[in-house]
Design a protein around this motif. Sequence first.
Motif, PDB file in Angstrom:
ATOM      1  N   ASP A   1       3.870   4.749   6.279  1.00  0.00           N
ATOM      2  CA  ASP A   1       4.357   3.410   6.606  1.00  0.00           C
ATOM      3  C   ASP A   1       4.781   3.482   8.075  1.00  0.00           C
ATOM      4  OD1 ASP A   1       5.312   0.863   6.608  1.00  0.00           O
ATOM      5  OD2 ASP A   1       7.042   1.264   5.315  1.00  0.00           O
ATOM      6  N   CYS A   2       3.782   3.419   8.932  1.00  0.00           N
ATOM      7  CA  CYS A   2       3.971   3.766  10.340  1.00  0.00           C
ATOM      8  C   CYS A   2       4.237   2.579  11.265  1.00  0.00           C
ATOM      9  CB  CYS A   2       2.724   4.489  10.844  1.00  0.00           C
ATOM     10  SG  CYS A   2       2.381   6.012   9.944  1.00  0.00           S
ATOM     11  N   LYS A   3       4.508   1.417  10.739  1.00  0.00           N
ATOM     12  CA  LYS A   3       4.772   0.264  11.602  1.00  0.00           C
ATOM     13  C   LYS A   3       5.929   0.550  12.540  1.00  0.00           C
ATOM     14  CE  LYS A   3       3.085  -3.107   8.333  1.00  0.00           C
ATOM     15  NZ  LYS A   3       3.433  -4.212   7.460  1.00  0.00           N
ATOM     16  N   GLY A   4       5.702   0.365  13.822  1.00  0.00           N
ATOM     17  CA  GLY A   4       6.748   0.547  14.803  1.00  0.00           C
ATOM     18  C   GLY A   4       7.007   1.997  15.173  1.00  0.00           C
TER      19      GLY A   4
ATOM     20  N   LEU B   1       0.853  -1.185   0.000  1.00  0.00           N
ATOM     21  CA  LEU B   1       0.000   0.000   0.000  1.00  0.00           C
ATOM     22  C   LEU B   1       0.890   1.237   0.000  1.00  0.00           C
ATOM     23  CD1 LEU B   1      -2.806   1.356   0.333  1.00  0.00           C
ATOM     24  CD2 LEU B   1      -2.451   1.173   2.804  1.00  0.00           C
ATOM     25  N   VAL B   2       0.741   2.099  -0.995  1.00  0.00           N
ATOM     26  CA  VAL B   2       1.588   3.291  -1.095  1.00  0.00           C
ATOM     27  C   VAL B   2       0.799   4.592  -1.062  1.00  0.00           C
ATOM     28  CG1 VAL B   2       3.455   2.104  -2.309  1.00  0.00           C
ATOM     29  CG2 VAL B   2       1.627   3.221  -3.628  1.00  0.00           C
ATOM     30  N   ALA B   3      -0.503   4.529  -1.373  1.00  0.00           N
ATOM     31  CA  ALA B   3      -1.290   5.765  -1.449  1.00  0.00           C
ATOM     32  C   ALA B   3      -2.770   5.433  -1.411  1.00  0.00           C
ATOM     33  CB  ALA B   3      -0.948   6.515  -2.739  1.00  0.00           C
ATOM     34  N   ARG B   4      -3.571   6.485  -1.371  1.00  0.00           N
ATOM     35  CA  ARG B   4      -5.016   6.390  -1.563  1.00  0.00           C
ATOM     36  C   ARG B   4      -5.382   7.371  -2.663  1.00  0.00           C
ATOM     37  NH1 ARG B   4      -8.262   3.502   1.404  1.00  0.00           N
ATOM     38  NH2 ARG B   4     -10.054   4.813   0.958  1.00  0.00           N
ATOM     39  N   PHE B   5      -6.304   6.973  -3.501  1.00  0.00           N
ATOM     40  CA  PHE B   5      -6.784   7.867  -4.547  1.00  0.00           C
ATOM     41  C   PHE B   5      -8.157   8.397  -4.163  1.00  0.00           C
ATOM     42  CE2 PHE B   5      -8.973   3.988  -5.712  1.00  0.00           C
ATOM     43  CZ  PHE B   5     -10.199   4.429  -6.174  1.00  0.00           C
ATOM     44  N   ALA B   6      -8.527   9.501  -4.765  1.00  0.00           N
ATOM     45  CA  ALA B   6      -9.862  10.072  -4.632  1.00  0.00           C
ATOM     46  C   ALA B   6     -10.238  10.640  -5.989  1.00  0.00           C
ATOM     47  CB  ALA B   6      -9.883  11.161  -3.563  1.00  0.00           C
ATOM     48  N   SER B   7     -11.360  10.184  -6.522  1.00  0.00           N
ATOM     49  CA  SER B   7     -11.806  10.627  -7.842  1.00  0.00           C
ATOM     50  C   SER B   7     -13.242  11.114  -7.777  1.00  0.00           C
ATOM     51  CB  SER B   7     -11.738   9.482  -8.857  1.00  0.00           C
ATOM     52  OG  SER B   7     -10.416   9.007  -8.991  1.00  0.00           O
TER      53      SER B   7
END
Length: 159
Positions: free
Chosen positions: A154-157, A126-132
């Motif tokens: 990428d907030c793990k830890g 997962l690198v992003a979210r789109f909105a259309s």
Amino acid sequence: MPDRRSILRSTLALASGALSATAATSPNAATPSVTGEQNPVRDAEIAFAATMSKRDFKAFAEFVAEDAIFIDGKQPLRGRAAVLAHWKRFFEDPEAPFSWTPDLVEVLPDGKLGYSTGPVHVKDKLVARFASTWRLDADGRWRVVFDNGSEVCDCKGKP
């Protein structure tokens, strides 16, 4: 100099007038059903995303409105020609560089404007979210009028 309220009222009045004019110019466009599992914007978004995996740039172009604005970072791409010139590079390699799928789709009650959002993946990450924002055009086809993406953490830890 006008204050913020009067500017906002003027903007809302103009937008309302533009939407009314658009509705008046396409009275024969079929209003889609958005009940239950039927959602024409979800179907359009899934088909739009499939153009990337199928490497079909021509089909991709058909989903982009003539007056579309795609936000690329801080630089808006205005109009279909600019969007297609920028996005063509994503179709050049045999493998798609990323994929997307909607996980939330809404359509206004009048059936002429819709919104979709969801995750963007590179391979399985997962690198992003789109909105259309989608509009039902006079020819009965749904097309993207606004598109934007936002990176995800990428907030793990991390606290």
